[in-house]
Design an enzyme around this catalytic site. Structure first.
Site, PDB file in Angstrom:
ATOM      1  N   ARG A 130      92.045  33.326 -29.582  1.00 46.07           N
ATOM      2  CA  ARG A 130      93.013  32.334 -29.096  1.00 46.07           C
ATOM      3  C   ARG A 130      92.909  31.014 -29.860  1.00 46.07           C
ATOM      4  NH1 ARG A 130      91.125  34.139 -23.894  1.00 46.07           N
ATOM      5  NH2 ARG A 130      90.013  32.169 -23.609  1.00 46.07           N
ATOM      6  N   ASN A 170      90.760  13.672 -30.434  1.00 51.29           N
ATOM      7  CA  ASN A 170      91.640  12.512 -30.471  1.00 51.29           C
ATOM      8  C   ASN A 170      91.324  11.533 -31.601  1.00 51.29           C
ATOM      9  OD1 ASN A 170      93.879  11.167 -29.380  1.00 51.29           O
ATOM     10  ND2 ASN A 170      92.566   9.759 -28.255  1.00 51.29           N
ATOM     11  N   LYS A 229      85.186  23.776 -30.615  1.00 44.01           N
ATOM     12  CA  LYS A 229      84.427  23.026 -29.622  1.00 44.01           C
ATOM     13  C   LYS A 229      83.572  23.940 -28.751  1.00 44.01           C
ATOM     14  CE  LYS A 229      87.937  19.363 -29.504  1.00 44.01           C
ATOM     15  NZ  LYS A 229      88.809  18.511 -28.666  1.00 44.01           N
ATOM     16  N   PRO A 272      83.394  15.812 -27.068  1.00 44.40           N
ATOM     17  CA  PRO A 272      82.858  15.964 -28.430  1.00 44.40           C
ATOM     18  C   PRO A 272      83.814  16.765 -29.307  1.00 44.40           C
ATOM     19  CG  PRO A 272      81.177  16.427 -26.792  1.00 44.40           C
ATOM     20  CD  PRO A 272      82.472  16.312 -26.047  1.00 44.40           C
ATOM     21  N   GLU A 273      83.955  16.327 -30.556  1.00 37.73           N
ATOM     22  CA  GLU A 273      84.815  17.039 -31.492  1.00 37.73           C
ATOM     23  C   GLU A 273      83.982  18.028 -32.307  1.00 37.73           C
ATOM     24  OE1 GLU A 273      87.966  14.747 -33.239  1.00 37.73           O
ATOM     25  OE2 GLU A 273      87.700  13.111 -31.815  1.00 37.73           O
ATOM     26  N   ARG A 313      96.552  12.341 -24.465  1.00 41.13           N
ATOM     27  CA  ARG A 313      95.572  11.400 -24.983  1.00 41.13           C
ATOM     28  C   ARG A 313      96.312  10.281 -25.718  1.00 41.13           C
ATOM     29  NH1 ARG A 313      90.508  13.603 -25.516  1.00 41.13           N
ATOM     30  NH2 ARG A 313      89.837  11.438 -25.702  1.00 41.13           N
TER      31      ARG A 313
END
Length: 272
Positions: free
Chosen positions: A130, A171, A61, A2-3, A261
Site C-alpha cells: 500500500r 510536513n 515511516k 517523525p519523517e 497539515r
C-alpha cells in the site's frame, strides 16, 4: 510525526546496538494497563522474550523487527511515539514504556507508538504494497511514484504527503522539497513535468540521506549558509518551514492547510 529519515536512523542505530542478540523483551506498561495497545504490546513481549533479533528494516515511516522463528514486530511511532536508548547500567523503566528491548549492555524503550504489534509476513507484505517507494531504500523505484502522480489531479503539495505515492515524506520535507525545486504547491500532480519530478525525487533522496546521517532536518545548501550547514541552529536550517520570511529572498512566507497539515511556501521563489 517523525519523517522517514528518523525511522531509518532508528533502524540503523538499533540494529547496531541490539542486532544478532537474544533480547529480554518486556512491556512494563502492558503489565499495568488494560488499554488495548498496551495489551497488544504485552502479548508481543511474551512471545518475543528470549528470541534473537535478526534484523530491523525501515520502510517509510514503518519499522519491522525480524526475530528468529519467523516472528515480526511492526512499529509505527505516529504522533506521540518515541524511543529512548540506554547504556549500562540500564535504569528501571520510567513512564509508560510500551516495550523494552534489553540486550544487557544496551536497552531501547518504546513509548506511545501508534502500532507495536506482532504481524505475520503476509500482513507485512500487504502493508508495504500500500506504500509508495521509499527514497532511502536501495530497492526504491521512482517510476512507481511517477506513474501514481500522473494519475492524480490533486495538488502536488497534497500528493507528497500521501504515503502511497512516496513513503517517508512528512510536513517539513514537503515544504522544503517543493521550495528547493521551485514548484508551486498548488500545481496539479498530473501537470508536473518529468524533469521537475526527477528534481523532486533527487532532492528528496539527498535531503533524507542528510537527515538520516545527521539526525536532524537540514535543507539549506552550503552555498546559502554563512557557516557549515551542520552548524546551523533552529529555523536557520530550513528555508520556509515555520518561518515568517523566506530565508533566501526575505519575502513573506505564506501558509495554508493542505492534507490536514500547515503548508509553508514562498510565492516569490515558487512560481513554476
Amino acid at each position: 510525526m517523525p519523517e522517514g529519515h528518523t525511522i531509518h536512523r532508528h533502524a540503523r542505530l538499533q540494529a547496531k546496538a541490539l542486532g544478532g542478540q537474544a533480547l529480554r523483551v518486556s512491556s512494563p506498561q502492558g503489565e499495568e494497563s488494560d488499554i488495548p495497545a498496551a495489551e497488544v504490546a504485552l502479548e508481543a513481549a511474551r512471545i518475543l522474550d528470549g528470541r534473537t533479533l535478526e534484523r530491523i528494516e525501515a520502510y517509510g515511516k514503518h519499522l519491522f523487527y525480524r526475530f528468529e522463528g519467523e516472528r515480526s514486530l511492526h512499529v509505527h511511532l505516529g504522533l506521540f511515539g518515541r524511543f529512548r536508548t540506554h547504556k549500562e547500567p540500564i535504569p528501571p523503566p520510567r513512564g509508560a514504556v510500551r516495550l523494552r528491548f534489553d540486550a544487557g549492555s544496551r536497552a531501547v524503550d518504546l513509548s506511545g507508538a501508534t502500532s507495536s504489534k506482532l504481524i505475520v509476513r503476509g500482513d507485512e507484505r500487504r502493508l508495504r504494497e500500500r506504500l509508495g517507494p521509499d527514497p532511502l531504500r536501495a530497492d526504491a523505484d521512482p517510476e512507481v511514484a511517477w506513474a501514481k502522480l500522473k494519475r492524480r489531479r490533486t495538488p502536488i503539495s497534497a500528493a507528497l504527503m500521501d504515503q502511497s505515492v512516496i513513503a517517508g515524506i512528512g510536513n517539513v520535507y514537503r515544504a522544503e522539497i517543493l521550495f528547493a525545486c521551485g514548484v508551486r504547491p498548488s500545481l496539479p500532480s498530473n501537470k508536473l513535468s518529468r524533469p521537475r519530478f526527477d528534481a523532486i525525487w533527487e532532492t528528496t533522496v539527498a535531503m533524507l540521506r542528510l537527515g538520516e546521517r545527521s539526525g536532524r532536518i537540514i535543507t539549506v545548501p552550503a552555498s546559502e549558509a554563512d557557516v557549515p550547514p551542520s552548524k546551523l541552529r533552529g529555523r536557520e536550517r530550513v528555508q520556509v518551514y515555520r518561518r515568517e520570511r523566506c530565508r533566501r529572498c526575505g519575502g513573506p512566507v505564506r501558509t495554508k492547510e493542505v492534507a490536514a497539515r500547515t503548508l509553508y511556501w514562498c510565492p516569490a521563489e515558487q512560481k513554476r
